[in-house]
Design a protein around this motif. Structure first.
Motif, PDB file in Angstrom:
ATOM      1  N   GLU A  75      47.329  29.016  44.425  1.00 16.46           N
ATOM      2  CA  GLU A  75      46.513  28.493  43.836  1.00 16.46           C
ATOM      3  C   GLU A  75      44.615  28.528  44.646  1.00 16.46           C
ATOM      4  O   GLU A  75      44.850  27.579  45.016  1.00 16.46           O
ATOM      5  CB  GLU A  75      46.435  27.636  42.903  1.00 16.46           C
ATOM      6  N   ILE A  76      44.050  29.405  44.020  1.00 15.47           N
ATOM      7  CA  ILE A  76      42.884  29.373  44.681  1.00 15.47           C
ATOM      8  C   ILE A  76      41.392  30.045  44.230  1.00 15.47           C
ATOM      9  O   ILE A  76      42.029  30.819  44.063  1.00 15.47           O
ATOM     10  CB  ILE A  76      42.811  30.336  47.053  1.00 15.47           C
ATOM     11  N   ALA A  77      40.789  29.479  44.318  1.00 18.10           N
ATOM     12  CA  ALA A  77      39.553  29.950  42.966  1.00 18.10           C
ATOM     13  C   ALA A  77      38.981  31.728  44.042  1.00 18.10           C
ATOM     14  O   ALA A  77      38.722  31.420  44.762  1.00 18.10           O
ATOM     15  CB  ALA A  77      38.326  28.826  42.963  1.00 18.10           C
ATOM     16  N   LEU A  78      38.875  32.707  42.695  1.00 19.54           N
ATOM     17  CA  LEU A  78      38.461  33.591  43.367  1.00 19.54           C
ATOM     18  C   LEU A  78      37.110  33.907  43.038  1.00 19.54           C
ATOM     19  O   LEU A  78      36.138  32.812  42.982  1.00 19.54           O
ATOM     20  CB  LEU A  78      38.480  34.644  42.547  1.00 19.54           C
ATOM     21  N   GLU A  79      36.213  34.157  44.936  1.00 18.92           N
ATOM     22  CA  GLU A  79      35.004  34.166  44.821  1.00 18.92           C
ATOM     23  C   GLU A  79      34.035  35.412  44.219  1.00 18.92           C
ATOM     24  O   GLU A  79      34.586  36.203  44.913  1.00 18.92           O
ATOM     25  CB  GLU A  79      34.539  33.381  46.536  1.00 18.92           C
ATOM     26  N   VAL A  80      32.865  35.402  43.933  1.00 16.01           N
ATOM     27  CA  VAL A  80      32.793  37.086  43.329  1.00 16.01           C
ATOM     28  C   VAL A  80      31.397  36.866  43.878  1.00 16.01           C
ATOM     29  O   VAL A  80      30.438  35.999  43.858  1.00 16.01           O
ATOM     30  CB  VAL A  80      32.469  36.512  41.858  1.00 16.01           C
ATOM     31  N   TRP A  81      30.862  37.928  44.651  1.00 19.32           N
ATOM     32  CA  TRP A  81      30.162  38.339  45.597  1.00 19.32           C
ATOM     33  C   TRP A  81      29.764  39.677  44.978  1.00 19.32           C
ATOM     34  O   TRP A  81      30.593  41.137  45.464  1.00 19.32           O
ATOM     35  CB  TRP A  81      30.452  38.200  46.633  1.00 19.32           C
ATOM     36  N   PRO A  82      28.549  39.523  43.786  1.00 18.65           N
ATOM     37  CA  PRO A  82      28.580  41.020  43.265  1.00 18.65           C
ATOM     38  C   PRO A  82      27.552  42.521  43.888  1.00 18.65           C
ATOM     39  O   PRO A  82      28.171  42.875  43.963  1.00 18.65           O
ATOM     40  CB  PRO A  82      27.966  40.860  42.732  1.00 18.65           C
ATOM     41  N   GLU A  83      27.266  41.757  45.063  1.00 20.12           N
ATOM     42  CA  GLU A  83      26.598  42.625  46.394  1.00 20.12           C
ATOM     43  C   GLU A  83      27.834  43.047  46.874  1.00 20.12           C
ATOM     44  O   GLU A  83      27.749  44.322  48.218  1.00 20.12           O
ATOM     45  CB  GLU A  83      26.008  41.613  47.116  1.00 20.12           C
ATOM     46  N   LEU A  84      28.923  42.970  46.889  1.00 18.08           N
ATOM     47  CA  LEU A  84      30.003  43.785  47.543  1.00 18.08           C
ATOM     48  C   LEU A  84      30.662  44.765  46.739  1.00 18.08           C
ATOM     49  O   LEU A  84      31.958  45.239  46.875  1.00 18.08           O
ATOM     50  CB  LEU A  84      30.639  43.404  48.235  1.00 18.08           C
ATOM     51  N   VAL A  85      29.687  45.049  45.775  1.00 19.69           N
ATOM     52  CA  VAL A  85      30.564  46.234  44.571  1.00 19.69           C
ATOM     53  C   VAL A  85      30.241  47.368  45.562  1.00 19.69           C
ATOM     54  O   VAL A  85      29.809  47.916  46.352  1.00 19.69           O
ATOM     55  CB  VAL A  85      29.644  46.093  43.383  1.00 19.69           C
ATOM     56  N   GLU A  86      31.377  48.624  45.372  1.00 20.33           N
ATOM     57  CA  GLU A  86      31.824  49.373  44.866  1.00 20.33           C
ATOM     58  C   GLU A  86      30.240  50.584  45.267  1.00 20.33           C
ATOM     59  O   GLU A  86      29.052  49.566  44.294  1.00 20.33           O
ATOM     60  CB  GLU A  86      32.558  50.641  44.296  1.00 20.33           C
ATOM     61  N   ILE A  87      29.621  51.238  46.508  1.00 17.01           N
ATOM     62  CA  ILE A  87      28.819  51.890  46.194  1.00 17.01           C
ATOM     63  C   ILE A  87      28.709  52.956  45.032  1.00 17.01           C
ATOM     64  O   ILE A  87      29.331  53.298  44.335  1.00 17.01           O
ATOM     65  CB  ILE A  87      29.106  53.192  47.282  1.00 17.01           C
ATOM     66  N   ARG A  88      27.224  53.125  44.264  1.00 11.87           N
ATOM     67  CA  ARG A  88      27.342  53.352  43.055  1.00 11.87           C
ATOM     68  C   ARG A  88      26.765  54.969  42.847  1.00 11.87           C
ATOM     69  O   ARG A  88      25.912  54.859  43.562  1.00 11.87           O
ATOM     70  CB  ARG A  88      26.145  52.253  42.408  1.00 11.87           C
ATOM     71  N   GLY A  89      28.046  55.889  42.064  1.00 11.65           N
ATOM     72  CA  GLY A  89      26.943  56.764  41.809  1.00 11.65           C
ATOM     73  C   GLY A  89      26.330  56.815  40.701  1.00 11.65           C
ATOM     74  O   GLY A  89      26.258  55.662  39.862  1.00 11.65           O
ATOM     75  N   GLY A  90      25.776  57.948  40.211  1.00 10.65           N
ATOM     76  CA  GLY A  90      24.536  58.903  39.114  1.00 10.65           C
ATOM     77  C   GLY A  90      25.867  59.110  38.125  1.00 10.65           C
ATOM     78  O   GLY A  90      26.999  58.678  38.296  1.00 10.65           O
ATOM     79  N   LYS A  91      24.861  59.682  37.719  1.00 13.29           N
ATOM     80  CA  LYS A  91      25.772  60.354  36.695  1.00 13.29           C
ATOM     81  C   LYS A  91      25.822  61.933  36.792  1.00 13.29           C
ATOM     82  O   LYS A  91      25.659  62.816  37.606  1.00 13.29           O
ATOM     83  CB  LYS A  91      25.184  60.924  35.621  1.00 13.29           C
ATOM     84  N   LEU A  92      27.817  62.137  36.575  1.00 14.14           N
ATOM     85  CA  LEU A  92      28.483  63.386  36.876  1.00 14.14           C
ATOM     86  C   LEU A  92      27.815  64.305  36.112  1.00 14.14           C
ATOM     87  O   LEU A  92      28.108  65.223  37.131  1.00 14.14           O
ATOM     88  CB  LEU A  92      29.865  62.976  36.489  1.00 14.14           C
ATOM     89  N   ALA A  93      26.886  64.076  35.291  1.00 15.39           N
ATOM     90  CA  ALA A  93      27.056  65.303  34.112  1.00 15.39           C
ATOM     91  C   ALA A  93      25.282  66.194  34.699  1.00 15.39           C
ATOM     92  O   ALA A  93      24.995  66.770  34.270  1.00 15.39           O
ATOM     93  CB  ALA A  93      26.164  64.799  32.907  1.00 15.39           C
ATOM     94  N   SER A  94      24.786  65.439  35.661  1.00 13.70           N
ATOM     95  CA  SER A  94      23.370  65.780  36.023  1.00 13.70           C
ATOM     96  C   SER A  94      23.930  66.244  37.174  1.00 13.70           C
ATOM     97  O   SER A  94      22.594  66.956  37.825  1.00 13.70           O
ATOM     98  CB  SER A  94      23.085  64.513  36.489  1.00 13.70           C
ATOM     99  N   ILE A  95      24.944  66.476  37.805  1.00 10.43           N
ATOM    100  CA  ILE A  95      25.501  67.279  38.928  1.00 10.43           C
ATOM    101  C   ILE A  95      25.880  68.843  38.774  1.00 10.43           C
ATOM    102  O   ILE A  95      27.016  69.430  37.721  1.00 10.43           O
ATOM    103  CB  ILE A  95      26.507  66.904  40.420  1.00 10.43           C
ATOM    104  N   ALA A  96      25.125  69.209  39.199  1.00  8.05           N
ATOM    105  CA  ALA A  96      25.506  70.813  39.287  1.00  8.05           C
ATOM    106  C   ALA A  96      26.982  70.965  39.879  1.00  8.05           C
ATOM    107  O   ALA A  96      27.457  71.127  41.215  1.00  8.05           O
ATOM    108  CB  ALA A  96      24.434  72.128  39.909  1.00  8.05           C
TER     109      ALA A  96
END
Length: 233
Positions: free
Chosen positions: A81-102
């Motif tokens: 039982e250990i508290a989770l530490e949230v480090w938002p700087e470690l979120v996944e690489i962010r994609g753009g809008k898929l609909a905008s990709i040809a």
């Protein structure tokens, strides 16, 4: 000669999630939970840790549901039982809008950021660049290393983020090795010393329960590309 005292980082990728529906339409990536396979992968990883009696001093997640659920699945097996530490700087690489990709650019947009030594200007799905990813991941690692109040840490993160960490550990340089496979639910083990380049990579991409990973020869992004293409037909 005194043996270097290193600390251990167990670096995991979150378990499997469903990013696209049967028609290839995307779900919101910030909100997708683990699917049944992903929950099983988290539990299997937890059993690996439990079988060796591994105890964590800290458990760090990005805060996205798929990392939180994976960490909880692991801890349920280890009995900690250990508290989770949230480090938002470690979120996944962010994609753009898929609909905008040809259509002609889909292959490069999906897979280009994970092929060979990736240049920093390369963008993932027309979104965040590899350089921007490293700009936030590397300082977070430095912050963790500068805190001496732990010996064994579990980091449950993402495929792209894990590649940034593993690339730094393997090379000691600001490089991004895109073709380091990170199977859903996998475990990597890194030992880290006191000076910046003191990394020892113990093992990479251990994927319980499918240790031999003989079910596919495709990468995660190749599989996701084929799922998404359904929405373009």
């Amino acid at each position: 000669m005194t043996t270097a005292k290193r600390r251990r980082i167990y670096l995991m990728r979150h378990g499997n999630v469903t990013y696209f529906d049967d028609a290839g339409k995307p779900y919101l990536p910030e909100a997708v939970p683990l699917n049944e396979q992903g929950r099983a992968q988290a539990e299997a990883a937890g059993r690996v840790f439990a079988s060796d009696g591994v105890r964590f001093d800290r458990v760090i997640v990005s805060g996205l549901p798929r990392t939180v659920e994976t960490a909880q699945g692991v801890l349920a097996q280890t009995g900690q039982e250990i508290a989770l530490e949230v480090w938002p700087e470690l979120v996944e690489i962010r994609g753009g809008k898929l609909a905008s990709i040809a259509d002609a650019d889909l292959q490069e947009a999906f897979t280009g950021a994970f092929e060979g030594v990736v240049p920093e200007h390369r963008r993932f799905l027309n979104g965040e660049s590899i350089g921007e990813l490293m700009d936030r991941v590397h300082p977070a690692l430095d912050r963790l290393r500068q805190d001496s109040d732990w010996d064994t840490a579990l980091l449950v993160l993402h495929g792209g983020v894990n590649r940034a960490i593993l690339s730094l550990a393997l090379t000691g340089e600001r490089l991004f090795l895109g073709n380091l496979a990170q199977t859903a639910g996998c475990i990597n083990a890194l030992d880290v010393g006191t000076h910046a380049k003191d990394w020892v990579v113990r093992f990479v991409n251990h994927a319980a329960p499918a240790v031999l990973q003989d079910d596919t020869r495709s990468t995660t992004m190749e599989i996701l590309l084929e799922q998404y293409r359904k929405s373009r037909r």
